[in-house]
Design a protein around this motif. Structure first.
Motif, PDB file in Angstrom:
ATOM      1  N   PHE A  17      -7.882   1.682 -32.045  1.00  0.00           N
ATOM      2  CA  PHE A  17      -7.006   2.313 -31.046  1.00  0.00           C
ATOM      3  C   PHE A  17      -6.302   1.263 -30.195  1.00  0.00           C
ATOM      4  CE2 PHE A  17      -6.422   3.906 -26.716  1.00  0.00           C
ATOM      5  CZ  PHE A  17      -5.543   4.956 -26.974  1.00  0.00           C
ATOM      6  N   LEU A  18      -7.070   0.260 -29.734  1.00  0.00           N
ATOM      7  CA  LEU A  18      -6.474  -0.794 -28.911  1.00  0.00           C
ATOM      8  C   LEU A  18      -5.467  -1.620 -29.697  1.00  0.00           C
ATOM      9  CD1 LEU A  18      -9.604  -2.019 -26.913  1.00  0.00           C
ATOM     10  CD2 LEU A  18      -7.635  -0.762 -26.012  1.00  0.00           C
ATOM     11  N   THR A  19      -5.803  -1.879 -30.968  1.00  0.00           N
ATOM     12  CA  THR A  19      -4.874  -2.637 -31.828  1.00  0.00           C
ATOM     13  C   THR A  19      -3.564  -1.886 -32.006  1.00  0.00           C
ATOM     14  OG1 THR A  19      -6.754  -3.587 -33.031  1.00  0.00           O
ATOM     15  CG2 THR A  19      -4.587  -3.721 -34.077  1.00  0.00           C
ATOM     16  N   PHE A  20      -3.699  -0.587 -32.301  1.00  0.00           N
ATOM     17  CA  PHE A  20      -2.499   0.251 -32.473  1.00  0.00           C
ATOM     18  C   PHE A  20      -1.673   0.290 -31.188  1.00  0.00           C
ATOM     19  CE2 PHE A  20      -0.551   4.448 -31.885  1.00  0.00           C
ATOM     20  CZ  PHE A  20       0.339   4.440 -32.944  1.00  0.00           C
ATOM     21  N   SER A  21      -2.330   0.396 -30.046  1.00  0.00           N
ATOM     22  CA  SER A  21      -1.634   0.468 -28.756  1.00  0.00           C
ATOM     23  C   SER A  21      -0.868  -0.816 -28.478  1.00  0.00           C
ATOM     24  CB  SER A  21      -2.643   0.729 -27.628  1.00  0.00           C
ATOM     25  OG  SER A  21      -3.293   1.967 -27.809  1.00  0.00           O
ATOM     26  N   ILE A  22      -1.510  -1.956 -28.819  1.00  0.00           N
ATOM     27  CA  ILE A  22      -0.847  -3.247 -28.598  1.00  0.00           C
ATOM     28  C   ILE A  22       0.392  -3.374 -29.475  1.00  0.00           C
ATOM     29  CG2 ILE A  22      -1.090  -5.743 -28.907  1.00  0.00           C
ATOM     30  CD1 ILE A  22      -4.059  -5.377 -28.097  1.00  0.00           C
ATOM     31  N   TYR A  23       0.255  -3.006 -30.749  1.00  0.00           N
ATOM     32  CA  TYR A  23       1.406  -3.063 -31.659  1.00  0.00           C
ATOM     33  C   TYR A  23       2.528  -2.133 -31.188  1.00  0.00           C
ATOM     34  CZ  TYR A  23      -1.073  -5.829 -35.193  1.00  0.00           C
ATOM     35  OH  TYR A  23      -1.717  -6.842 -35.854  1.00  0.00           O
ATOM     36  N   LEU A  24       2.142  -0.937 -30.724  1.00  0.00           N
ATOM     37  CA  LEU A  24       3.149   0.028 -30.249  1.00  0.00           C
ATOM     38  C   LEU A  24       3.867  -0.509 -29.025  1.00  0.00           C
ATOM     39  CD1 LEU A  24       4.390   2.854 -30.501  1.00  0.00           C
ATOM     40  CD2 LEU A  24       2.560   3.714 -29.022  1.00  0.00           C
ATOM     41  N   PHE A  25       3.118  -1.117 -28.113  1.00  0.00           N
ATOM     42  CA  PHE A  25       3.718  -1.667 -26.895  1.00  0.00           C
ATOM     43  C   PHE A  25       4.685  -2.803 -27.230  1.00  0.00           C
ATOM     44  CE2 PHE A  25       3.593  -4.881 -23.511  1.00  0.00           C
ATOM     45  CZ  PHE A  25       4.097  -4.143 -22.461  1.00  0.00           C
ATOM     46  N   VAL A  26       4.252  -3.691 -28.148  1.00  0.00           N
ATOM     47  CA  VAL A  26       5.106  -4.825 -28.547  1.00  0.00           C
ATOM     48  C   VAL A  26       6.381  -4.324 -29.207  1.00  0.00           C
ATOM     49  CG1 VAL A  26       5.292  -6.823 -30.081  1.00  0.00           C
ATOM     50  CG2 VAL A  26       3.197  -6.456 -28.751  1.00  0.00           C
ATOM     51  N   ALA A  27       6.246  -3.322 -30.104  1.00  0.00           N
ATOM     52  CA  ALA A  27       7.414  -2.770 -30.797  1.00  0.00           C
ATOM     53  C   ALA A  27       8.374  -2.115 -29.813  1.00  0.00           C
ATOM     54  CB  ALA A  27       6.967  -1.758 -31.856  1.00  0.00           C
ATOM     55  N   ILE A  31      12.251  -3.271 -28.978  1.00  0.00           N
ATOM     56  CA  ILE A  31      13.385  -2.353 -29.117  1.00  0.00           C
ATOM     57  C   ILE A  31      14.153  -2.235 -27.806  1.00  0.00           C
ATOM     58  CG2 ILE A  31      14.021   0.067 -29.496  1.00  0.00           C
ATOM     59  CD1 ILE A  31      11.666   0.223 -31.484  1.00  0.00           C
ATOM     60  N   LEU A  32      13.410  -2.137 -26.704  1.00  0.00           N
ATOM     61  CA  LEU A  32      14.052  -2.061 -25.386  1.00  0.00           C
ATOM     62  C   LEU A  32      14.847  -3.329 -25.095  1.00  0.00           C
ATOM     63  CD1 LEU A  32      14.420  -0.516 -22.714  1.00  0.00           C
ATOM     64  CD2 LEU A  32      12.318  -1.587 -21.892  1.00  0.00           C
ATOM     65  N   TYR A  33      14.303  -4.477 -25.480  1.00  0.00           N
ATOM     66  CA  TYR A  33      14.993  -5.756 -25.288  1.00  0.00           C
ATOM     67  C   TYR A  33      16.314  -5.779 -26.072  1.00  0.00           C
ATOM     68  CZ  TYR A  33      16.057 -10.716 -25.947  1.00  0.00           C
ATOM     69  OH  TYR A  33      16.695 -11.930 -26.012  1.00  0.00           O
ATOM     70  N   LEU A  34      16.253  -5.297 -27.321  1.00  0.00           N
ATOM     71  CA  LEU A  34      17.464  -5.264 -28.142  1.00  0.00           C
ATOM     72  C   LEU A  34      18.524  -4.345 -27.535  1.00  0.00           C
ATOM     73  CD1 LEU A  34      15.991  -5.126 -31.775  1.00  0.00           C
ATOM     74  CD2 LEU A  34      17.014  -7.094 -30.602  1.00  0.00           C
ATOM     75  N   ILE A  35      18.080  -3.202 -26.995  1.00  0.00           N
ATOM     76  CA  ILE A  35      19.018  -2.261 -26.371  1.00  0.00           C
ATOM     77  C   ILE A  35      19.686  -2.889 -25.152  1.00  0.00           C
ATOM     78  CG2 ILE A  35      19.175  -0.078 -25.102  1.00  0.00           C
ATOM     79  CD1 ILE A  35      16.970   1.010 -26.924  1.00  0.00           C
ATOM     80  N   ILE A  36      18.889  -3.589 -24.322  1.00  0.00           N
ATOM     81  CA  ILE A  36      19.426  -4.245 -23.123  1.00  0.00           C
ATOM     82  C   ILE A  36      20.431  -5.329 -23.500  1.00  0.00           C
ATOM     83  CG2 ILE A  36      18.838  -5.728 -21.159  1.00  0.00           C
ATOM     84  CD1 ILE A  36      16.184  -4.211 -20.972  1.00  0.00           C
TER      85      ILE A  36
END
Length: 274
Positions: A17-27, A31-36
Motif C-alpha cells: 500500500f505504501l509503495t503504491f501510494s509513493i508511486y501514485l504521488f510521484v506520478a 504530471i502536475l509539473y508538466l501541466i505547469i
C-alpha cells in the motif's frame, strides 16, 4: 479478494500500500509539473506573439486612421496580413487593439475604425460569441458590439439581459443603454426578474456615462409590475434630476398600494421640490 483478505489478516498489506501510494504521488507530481510548465510556456508564447502582432497591427491601424486605407487595400498591399488574420489569436489581439483605439478617438476617426470592424468581418465573430454557452464569451461579444455601435445587435443583446448570470445581465443592460438609450426602457418595464441594488447602480451609471440626452420614456418604468423596476425608475429620476417627471411620481405616490414604493415616491417628491 480472498488473497487480499489473507494479506490484510496477516498484516502484510502495509508495504504494498505504501509503495503504491509513493508511486501514485510521484506520478501525480510529475504530471502536475508538466501541466505547469506547459501552461507557463503557453503564456510566454502568447505574450511574445502579442508583442509581434501589435507591431503589425499598429502599422495597419495607423494607415486605416490617417491614410484612408480600407481593409481591402490592406489585404492587397500586405500579403502576410491575410495569413495572420486567419489566426484566432491574431484576431483577438486585433479586436482588443481596435477597441482601445475606438475608446480614444471620436468623429471621423472612430467611424473609420467601425468601418474596419465591419469590413474585416470581425463583427461576425462578435455575433457568434453571443451564441456561446459560456457567459464570459457572451460578455466579450456584447462589449465588442456595443463599443462599435452595432445597432442591429440590440435585440440579441437584450435577450442576453434575461440570462441567469448577474454579470451577463449587467453587461447586456449597459450595452443596450449605450446602443439605444431610452429605447431600452420598454424592455426594462417588462423585465420579470428582480433588479437588485447593484444592477440598478450599474444601469444608472450607464445612463450617466453615455450621456443619454433624451429621457422620454423613463416615466414608463413607474408603470411596471416589477417593484424593483419601479424603484429603478425613481432612482433614475432622482439621479438625473428629471423634475419634468414629477407628475408621474405624484401619480405613483397616490395610487400605489405598495407601502415601500409609496414611501420612496414621497421621499423623491420632497427631494426634487425642496
Amino acid at each position: 479478494m480472498t488473497e487480499f483478505w489473507e494479506l490484510y489478516k496477516q498484516g502484510q498489506w502495509e508495504v504494498p500500500f505504501l509503495t503504491f501510494s509513493i508511486y501514485l504521488f510521484v506520478a501525480a507530481s510529475f504530471i502536475l509539473y508538466l501541466i505547469i510548465v506547459a501552461s507557463r510556456n503557453s503564456k510566454i508564447k502568447r505574450e511574445r506573439l502579442s508583442k509581434e502582432y501589435s507591431v503589425v497591427i499598429d502599422k495597419v491601424m495607423s494607415a486605416i486612421i490617417f491614410e484612408d486605407i480600407s481593409f481591402a487595400e490592406v489585404i492587397q498591399k500586405d500579403k502576410n496580413f491575410p495569413v495572420l488574420f486567419d489566426t484566432p489569436f491574431f484576431r483577438e489581439v486585433l479586436t482588443d487593439s481596435l477597441i482601445n483605439l475606438h475608446k480614444n478617438y471620436e468623429g471621423v476617426y472612430a467611424k473609420k475604425l467601425e468601418q474596419f470592424y465591419r469590413d474585416s468581418h470581425l463583427i461576425k465573430i462578435s455575433f457568434r460569441k453571443l451564441k456561446s454557452l459560456r457567459w464570459e464569451v457572451k460578455c466579450k461579444g456584447i462589449t465588442e458590439l456595443a463599443e462599435f455601435n452595432i445597432k442591429e445587435a440590440f435585440v440579441p443583446i437584450v435577450a442576453c439581459s434575461k440570462a441567469g448570470k448577474k454579470t451577463l445581465k449587467i453587461v447586456a443592460l449597459n450595452a443596450a443603454i449605450k446602443l439605444e438609450g431610452t429605447r431600452s426602457i420598454r424592455y426594462l418595464v417588462n423585465h420579470s426578474d428582480p433588479i437588485d441594488d447593484w444592477m440598478q447602480l450599474n444601469i444608472i451609471s450607464a445612463f450617466k456615462k453615455h450621456d443619454i440626452g433624451d429621457t422620454e420614456g423613463i416615466e414608463h418604468l413607474l408603470e411596471s409590475q416589477n417593484t424593483t423596476v419601479i424603484a429603478l425608475g425613481l432612482k433614475l429620476i432622482k439621479e438625473l434630476k428629471l423634475t419634468q417627471k414629477l407628475p408621474y411620481v405624484v401619480h405613483l405616490a397616490d395610487n400605489t398600494s405598495n407601502t415601500v414604493i409609496k414611501y420612496k415616491a414621497q421621499s423623491l417628491l420632497q427631494t426634487l421640490t425642496a
